[in-house]
Design a protein around this motif. Structure first.
Motif, PDB file in Angstrom:
ATOM      1  N   LEU A 199      41.981  26.084  30.776  1.00 28.39           N
ATOM      2  CA  LEU A 199      42.592  27.011  29.823  1.00 28.39           C
ATOM      3  C   LEU A 199      42.472  28.452  30.311  1.00 28.39           C
ATOM      4  O   LEU A 199      43.420  29.241  30.193  1.00 28.39           O
ATOM      5  CB  LEU A 199      41.920  26.870  28.455  1.00 28.39           C
ATOM      6  N   ALA A 200      41.311  28.805  30.852  1.00 23.82           N
ATOM      7  CA  ALA A 200      41.105  30.171  31.343  1.00 23.82           C
ATOM      8  C   ALA A 200      42.115  30.509  32.429  1.00 23.82           C
ATOM      9  O   ALA A 200      42.676  31.611  32.450  1.00 23.82           O
ATOM     10  CB  ALA A 200      39.678  30.330  31.869  1.00 23.82           C
ATOM     11  N   ARG A 201      42.344  29.568  33.313  1.00 28.14           N
ATOM     12  CA  ARG A 201      43.308  29.813  34.392  1.00 28.14           C
ATOM     13  C   ARG A 201      44.720  29.954  33.828  1.00 28.14           C
ATOM     14  O   ARG A 201      45.478  30.843  34.238  1.00 28.14           O
ATOM     15  CB  ARG A 201      43.240  28.681  35.415  1.00 28.14           C
ATOM     16  N   VAL A 202      45.079  29.108  32.885  1.00 25.17           N
ATOM     17  CA  VAL A 202      46.435  29.132  32.321  1.00 25.17           C
ATOM     18  C   VAL A 202      46.711  30.449  31.606  1.00 25.17           C
ATOM     19  O   VAL A 202      47.744  31.094  31.827  1.00 25.17           O
ATOM     20  CB  VAL A 202      46.631  27.942  31.360  1.00 25.17           C
ATOM     21  N   VAL A 203      45.790  30.890  30.749  1.00 26.76           N
ATOM     22  CA  VAL A 203      46.076  32.056  29.906  1.00 26.76           C
ATOM     23  C   VAL A 203      45.889  33.366  30.657  1.00 26.76           C
ATOM     24  O   VAL A 203      46.423  34.399  30.240  1.00 26.76           O
ATOM     25  CB  VAL A 203      45.203  32.049  28.638  1.00 26.76           C
ATOM     26  N   SER A 204      45.149  33.341  31.772  1.00 28.20           N
ATOM     27  CA  SER A 204      44.882  34.596  32.484  1.00 28.20           C
ATOM     28  C   SER A 204      45.987  34.964  33.463  1.00 28.20           C
ATOM     29  O   SER A 204      45.944  36.040  34.063  1.00 28.20           O
ATOM     30  CB  SER A 204      43.546  34.495  33.231  1.00 28.20           C
ATOM     31  N   GLU A 205      46.958  34.088  33.664  1.00 28.02           N
ATOM     32  CA  GLU A 205      48.018  34.342  34.629  1.00 28.02           C
ATOM     33  C   GLU A 205      49.231  35.019  34.006  1.00 28.02           C
ATOM     34  O   GLU A 205      50.282  35.137  34.655  1.00 28.02           O
ATOM     35  CB  GLU A 205      48.430  33.031  35.305  1.00 28.02           C
TER      36      GLU A 205
END
Length: 535
Positions: free
Chosen positions: A472-478
């Motif tokens: 989730l962190a990777r998805v929302v931080s992009e």
């Protein structure tokens, strides 16, 4: 009650009481100690500090069912009903004794009968049949070997047997796993009929709302004692999940107000010390003439004394404030990237006459910049396949899929998988981005989705909940311009799911969502696409 693992304390100062008829839901972040608390209540694990008083008959059902490999369904049912069979046999023996004139056994017979009736032994066999049918196992033959059951069937059988026992205290850890909507509805009704107490861990918000009479939140909440001292720790809320949400929001608002008041008082005390200490000994008025030296000296002394008192009072107040600080309330920062994402325009993804053999058939779909689409359908209808096609990770056998150039798609698959399980969480987060992984440490920490101590752990050593948070962190931080979310609530705490749901409601980022979360589905405010199996 306190429980620690090594240097890490997972439960600290937890206190609860569950009288008969109470149905208490346990919520909290992953790692807050929910499952640990159930094991302690069950007597499987001893606390490091504190005491536990439990009734005579306790049923504990963990996330992994404790069923033997050998035996049959009938044998498992008989084992669950063994206590009732013992009571029935004893009553028959005592009845024969009383018929023979032995009046001395009358008191014992009354005690055995009371126990049998209290646990509703008369309907035990009927309860077993209803539980098996209600949880989708009614068609299985009773001579079916336990070793041939699937994982989901074993879980449902263990749950059915727990309902049959009619214990004084029932402890359930994620009981709605492996249940469809009809089975969850049955479970909610069955638990409402239980006479004993229930303590349950669940991420299913709709279940918590329907089944619980109280919520124990293991996450930190601000507590203010009568003497004004503050502390943080678990908090208990009366009512269902809906009532809990309102009460929790009010508690967080009071916490924020208390923190603001503390900061203001702290700053005021420091300001008094800063200005007051400079004023002591400096009268700040014209030099006295000879004929009013006494008056000037007298007034100067009075002023110095007043300033000194103010300084001492400020010092005392500052000491009290710093001895009893009000910590900042928890921040909602995990999904700020969704709000800040750059918008896209027009049709983002276009699907025409797409087929993935045996999995998906779809004539047409346009995902636009203002799409909010919930994809529903039975298992096998192709919901996950559709998201994979939209994301470009699944190529259709026939048909056409067109995406805007340079469109940033945030795709969350249903299962988290990593090419190198030995890579650290930070390395996985930074993969494919400019610069070495170390340059992305602050970006991962700012999401708040992983604890700083876990950033350098191999992903294989993370829990499933931590792995979900990392993805989730990777998805929302992009800065995604389109979100494709496949079961985003899996393995997340209810608090984090609430935060995600709120972020998607307030964000302008278009989203295509697949979820089994009944709470979310019932409150969905966008369009719905219903898929049917292709077979």
């Amino acid at each position: 009650m306190t429980v620690s693992y090594g240097l890490r304390t997972v439960l600290d100062g937890v206190a609860l009481a569950a009288p008969p008829g109470e149905r208490l839901g346990l919520v909290g972040e992953n790692g807050a100690g929910k499952s640990t608390l159930l094991r302690v209540l069950a007597g499987i694990q001893e606390p490091d500090d504190g005491t536990v008083t439990r009734p005579a008959h306790v049923t504990y059902l963990g996330q992994v069912p404790d069923l033997p490999e050998e035996g049959t369904i009938r044998g498992a049912i008989d084992a669950a009903l063994a206590d009732f069979r013992v009571l029935e046999t004893r009553m028959r023996t005592l009845e024969q004794a009383m018929a023979g004139g032995e009046e001395t056994v009358l008191d014992e017979y009354g005690e055995v009968l009371e126990e049998y009736e209290r646990r509703d032994g008369w309907s035990a066999d009927a309860r077993a049949a209803r539980a098996l049918a209600g949880l989708g196992l009614g068609d299985l033959p009773e001579d079916r070997r336990l070793a041939t059951l699937s994982g989901g069937q074993r879980s449902r059988l263990a749950l059915a047997l727990a309902l049959v026992v009619s214990a004084d205290l029932m402890l359930l850890d994620e009981p709605t796993n492996h249940l469809d909507d009809a089975a969850v509805d049955y479970l909610e009704r069955a638990l409402a009929e239980q006479r004993g107490a229930l303590v349950v861990v669940s991420h299913d918000r709709a279940f918590l709302d329907a089944a619980c009479t109280g919520i124990l939140d293991l996450d930190a909440t601000l507590h203010v004692a009568p003497d004004g001292t503050t502390s943080t720790g678990p908090a208990r809320y009366t009512g269902d999940y809906t009532a809990y949400l309102g009460a929790k929001a009010s508690a967080l608002a009071r916490w924020a107000q208390a923190r603001e008041a503390w900061e203001e008082a702290h700053a005021e005390a420091k300001a008094v010390l800063s200005t007051g200490s400079r004023q002591v000994g400096h009268q700040g008025y014209r030099a006295p003439r000879d004929n009013d030296k006494f008056i000037g000296h007298f007034l100067g002394e009075r002023k110095d004394a007043a300033v000194s008192r103010r300084v001492r009072d400020a010092e005392n107040r500052l000491a009290r404030l710093e001895d009893n600080p009000v910590p900042p309330p928890p921040e909602k920062r995990a999904f700020t990237g969704l709000v800040e994402a750059g918008p896209a325009d027009g049709v983002l993804v276009s699907v025409r006459d797409v087929e993935v053999t045996g999995r998906l058939r779809l004539a047409a779909l346009d995902v636009t910049a203002d799409s909010r689409l919930l994809v529903v359908g039975p298992n096998g209808a192709g919901k996950s396949t559709l998201l994979g096609v939209l994301a470009g990770v699944i190529e259709p056998d026939t048909g056409a899929v067109r995406r805007q150039r340079r469109l940033r798609i945030g795709y969350l698959p249903q299962e988290d998988a990593y090419a190198d399980p030995g890579a650290s969480a930070l390395t996985v987060f930074a993969a494919g981005r400019h610069g070495p992984p170390e340059e992305w440490r602050d970006a991962l920490r700012r999401t708040g989705l992983l604890h700083p101590r876990d950033l350098d752990k191999p992903v294989a050593d993370l829990s499933v909940g931590q792995q979900r948070r990392l993805t989730l962190a990777r998805v929302v931080s992009e800065g995604p311009q389109l979100l494709l979310l496949d079961e985003p609530t899996n393995h997340l705490s209810v608090a984090l799911v609430e935060e995600l749901q709120e972020a998607l409601t307030t964000s302008s980022v278009p989203v295509v969502l697949v979820t089994h979360d009944r709470w979310w589905r019932r409150r969905w405010d966008g369009a719905t696409l219903a898929l049917s199996p292709t077979g």
